[in-house]
Enzyme design. Structure first.
Site, PDB file in Angstrom:
ATOM      1  N   SER A  60       0.845  -1.195   0.000  1.00  0.00           N
ATOM      2  CA  SER A  60       0.000   0.000   0.000  1.00  0.00           C
ATOM      3  C   SER A  60       0.874   1.237   0.000  1.00  0.00           C
ATOM      4  CB  SER A  60      -0.895   0.007   1.245  1.00  0.00           C
ATOM      5  OG  SER A  60      -1.546   1.252   1.399  1.00  0.00           O
ATOM      6  N   TYR A  81      -2.892  -0.795  10.445  1.00  0.00           N
ATOM      7  CA  TYR A  81      -2.869  -1.127   9.013  1.00  0.00           C
ATOM      8  C   TYR A  81      -1.560  -0.674   8.369  1.00  0.00           C
ATOM      9  CZ  TYR A  81      -4.190  -1.050   4.060  1.00  0.00           C
ATOM     10  OH  TYR A  81      -4.234  -1.237   2.705  1.00  0.00           O
TER      11      TYR A  81
END
Length: 683
Positions: free
Chosen positions: A560, A573
């Protein structure tokens, strides 16, 4: 005599008969045999009624035959070829001559067996490859046994390679034996005829049924010899475990000359053959029917160890036997090749037999690998029947070579479409049931790969696999990537599906959007268990497979932009994604010596189609940024340099770019797929 029916009725009857035959493997093998019908139609140029032949074209399959798969020829022109036939030594030229006999446009290319159908004086002709019929055809006493089985109703035809002369031979047999309903072609199969489609079908099925009954009635109880208990099938769990351990090694050996996909066959018939004391001698004799060894090669590789041999001992012996096989195959080619022979296509086995475990078959795609196994199972059935009533006596090795390296077969291979970029590659995509994983699986299959779709939601994965074409293209597996035992089991099942693994996409994930003070240890552990631990486990277990294969490979991490960008309220996350990003660097350094490349992709804000966003993450992020949830994709797009929303397909495109070959010297790279987020620029 020619049945005078309309073209439409003739074609419909022919297709129905063909599909009936092809639906039952006892009648013929996949893409094997051909059927025909003679009838009339109006010539659109002259307006005259013209006598025509409709016959299954080259490469078609009876079970799925449609009108497009038929070649349509003018009978007067095909019959006229007899006057210009140059003889057996030049009969291959007659296939090109069939093109000058075609009626109309479109349709399939005429096959080598066209002459048989055109020249036999019957309205409907069937040429099939039933196991029982080939058992008679390959029995050492086949001529006598054919007469004993059928009396004068079926006539023996000595072996002759398919072609124009064989058509002339069978036509003569039909004229000279008016009582006959068909014939057994030595070393090959059967041919039957009738004046109606129904009569031809009944005659074909009668020959198959009577041959089957004859073998069952007169055959011995142990056609493969006494049962050797040291080579009997292992218990199912042990058998699967050993198969999954050996398959990558065997696939790597079978891919020495060109990469292959694999198929494992674990049936009672295979194990009966492997446990018979005649295994070695029968396997060495190879197959006989031309359709068989074109797909199975002239003979299989047989592991000469007992069922309980260790994986380590089996691997060592397989490597030795593989070298011997390659030497033997090269010598076979050199014994028979001449200046006009096509180049050797590769010296690796297409069939590998492992006592206690089963049969491994290989091909350029899953269907080809599966069909190769089906054909060798046909060969096993043929050997069982021939040995039950006589002695198995296939055609001479020189004749096998003439067909395996037939110029006409080579031309057929050359006409095949160029392989797609990911052909023969086997991919495993975690989280493949939705979002980025689904889009990636779709792109990989479209580019020629076989894909294992692993997902916690098995139903979703199964839906995707079915949409992508089913078991020859994609299979679904349940996988909790945070569970070590589940990952080990899923990778073993993936190996059994296609023979090994080449391309791994670590995509499974979830996200909880919370600020630091609201993030619990449970939240932290869940994020890290699924993505950091899960990626590690998948990479570790799949790397074992790729190292055993010795074929290199790719591991892709869907990380990501958050792995380098400090976004708000996202500690668990983002920290997990940073862990994944560094795994890419670490594994690239460690696995490079095995030619395994490890790269990452850093998407941003893939909202549409995302399982993560649909599961609550979207609502949380929308709240953080103060926008409506259905506007979140637009919000993300507006903060990028390109002002474009990132879609699952954009990430899939990056996976393809990294794995399709043009970036063959790239490893340890992270590719941003974020439409330009300056704060996430790599530096």
């Amino acid at each position: 005599m020619t049945e005078k029916t309309t073209a439409t009725g003739t074609i419909a009857d022919l297709l129905a008969r063909s599909n009936t035959f092809g639906a039952d493997p006892r009648n013929t093998n996949y893409a094997g045999g051909n059927t025909s019908a003679k009838g009339t139609d109006t010539d659109p140029v002259t307006g005259e009624v013209t006598e025509l032949l409709w016959v299954k074209g080259s490469g078609g399959d009876l079970g799925t035959l449609t009108e497009k798969g038929l070649a349509v020829l003018r009978l007067d022109r095909v019959r006229a070829l007899e006057s210009v036939y140059p003889g057996v030594e030049r009969e291959d030229e007659m296939v090109a001559a069939f093109d000058y006999c075609l009626h109309g446009t479109g349709g399939a290319a005429p096959s080598i067996d066209t002459a048989m159908h055109a020249l036999v004086d019957s309205a409907h002709v069937d040429h099939l490859h039933p196991d029982a019929g080939i058992a008679l055809a390959t029995a050492a006493e086949g001529e006598r046994l054919t007469r004993e089985c059928f009396g004068e109703a079926v006539v023996w035809v000595p072996w002759r390679r398919p072609g124009f002369q064989l058509g002339l031979d069978i036509a003569a047999i039909k004229r000279e034996n008016p009582q006959a309903i068909g014939c057994v072609l030595g070393g090959h199969g059967i041919t039957a005829w009738g004046e109606s489609s129904q009569e031809a079908q009944e005659n074909s099925l009668r020959i198959i049924a009577e041959a089957t009954a004859f073998i069952e009635r007169t055959g011995t109880d142990e056609p493969f010899g006494a049962h050797d208990t040291s080579r009997e099938a292992l218990a199912e769990a042990e058998r699967r475990a050993k198969a999954s351990a050996l398959f990558p090694v065997i696939r790597g050996l079978a891919s020495t000359d060109s990469s292959m996909v694999g198929h494992w066959t674990d049936t009672e018939a295979v194990h009966e053959f492997l446990a018979g004391r005649k295994l070695a001698q029968l396997a060495e004799l190879g197959t006989s029917c031309p359709d068989h060894f074109l797909r199975t090669k002239v003979k299989p590789l047989v592991l000469d160890l007992p069922s309980d041999a260790s994986v380590e001992d089996s691997v060592a012996r397989l490597k030795e036997l593989h070298e011997t096989y390659r030497s033997d195959y090269t010598a076979y080619y050199e014994r028979h090749a001449d200046a006009d022979s096509p180049a050797m296509r590769g010296a690796d086995p297409a069939i590998v037999l492992v006592p206690g475990v089963g049969m491994f078959s290989f091909g350029a795609d899953k269907q080809t690998a599966r069909v190769a196994g089906e054909f060798y199972l046909n060969a096993i059935n043929v050997m069982r029947g021939a040995e039950a009533i006589s002695t198995y006596a296939p055609i001479e090795e020189s004749e096998k070579f003439r067909i395996e390296y037939w110029a006409l077969e080579e031309a057929k291979l050359q006409r095949k479409p160029k392989p797609k970029p990911l052909a023969t590659r086997v991919a495993l995509v975690t989280g493949g049931g939705s979002g980025i994983g689904k889009a990636t699986a779709e792109r990989l299959v479209a580019e020629g790969a076989c894909v294992v779709i692993a997902d916690l939601n098995l139903a979703g994965a199964e839906t995707v696999a079915e949409e992508l074409g089913g078991p020859d293209m994609a299979v679904a597996l349940h996988a909790d990537v945070s569970d070590e035992d589940a990952v080990v089991a899923a990778v073993a099942d993936a190996v059994l599906a296609f023979g090994g693994l080449d391309l791994i996409v670590n995509n499974a994930g979830l996200s909880l959007s919370k600020p630091l003070l609201e993030t619990t240890a449970k939240d932290w552990d869940l994020q890290h268990d699924v993505m950091a631990r899960g990626s590690f486990l998948i990479s570790r277990e799949t790397s074992r497979v790729m190292i055993d294969q010795a074929m290199g490979g790719d591991i892709i991490y869907i990380s990501s932009k958050n792995s380098v960008f400090a976004g708000p309220n996202n500690i668990a996350y983002s920290a997990t994604k940073a862990d994944q990003a560094h795994q890419v660097r670490l594994l690239a350094a460690e696995l490079g010596s095995h030619q395994i490349r490890v790269n990452g992709i850093n998407p941003d804000g893939v909202v549409r189609g995302s399982g993560i966003f649909a599961g609550g993450w979207g609502a949380s992020r929308a709240k953080v940024y103060g926008v409506e949830e259905d506007k979140l994709g637009e919000f993300y797009a507006q903060r990028t340099l390109l002002r474009r929303e990132v879609l699952p397909a954009n990430v899939a495109n990056a996976v393809f770019a990294l794995t399709a070959g043009d970036l063959s010297h790239t490893t340890g790279l992270h590719i941003p797929v974020d439409a330009g987020v300056a704060a996430a620029f790599l530096r």
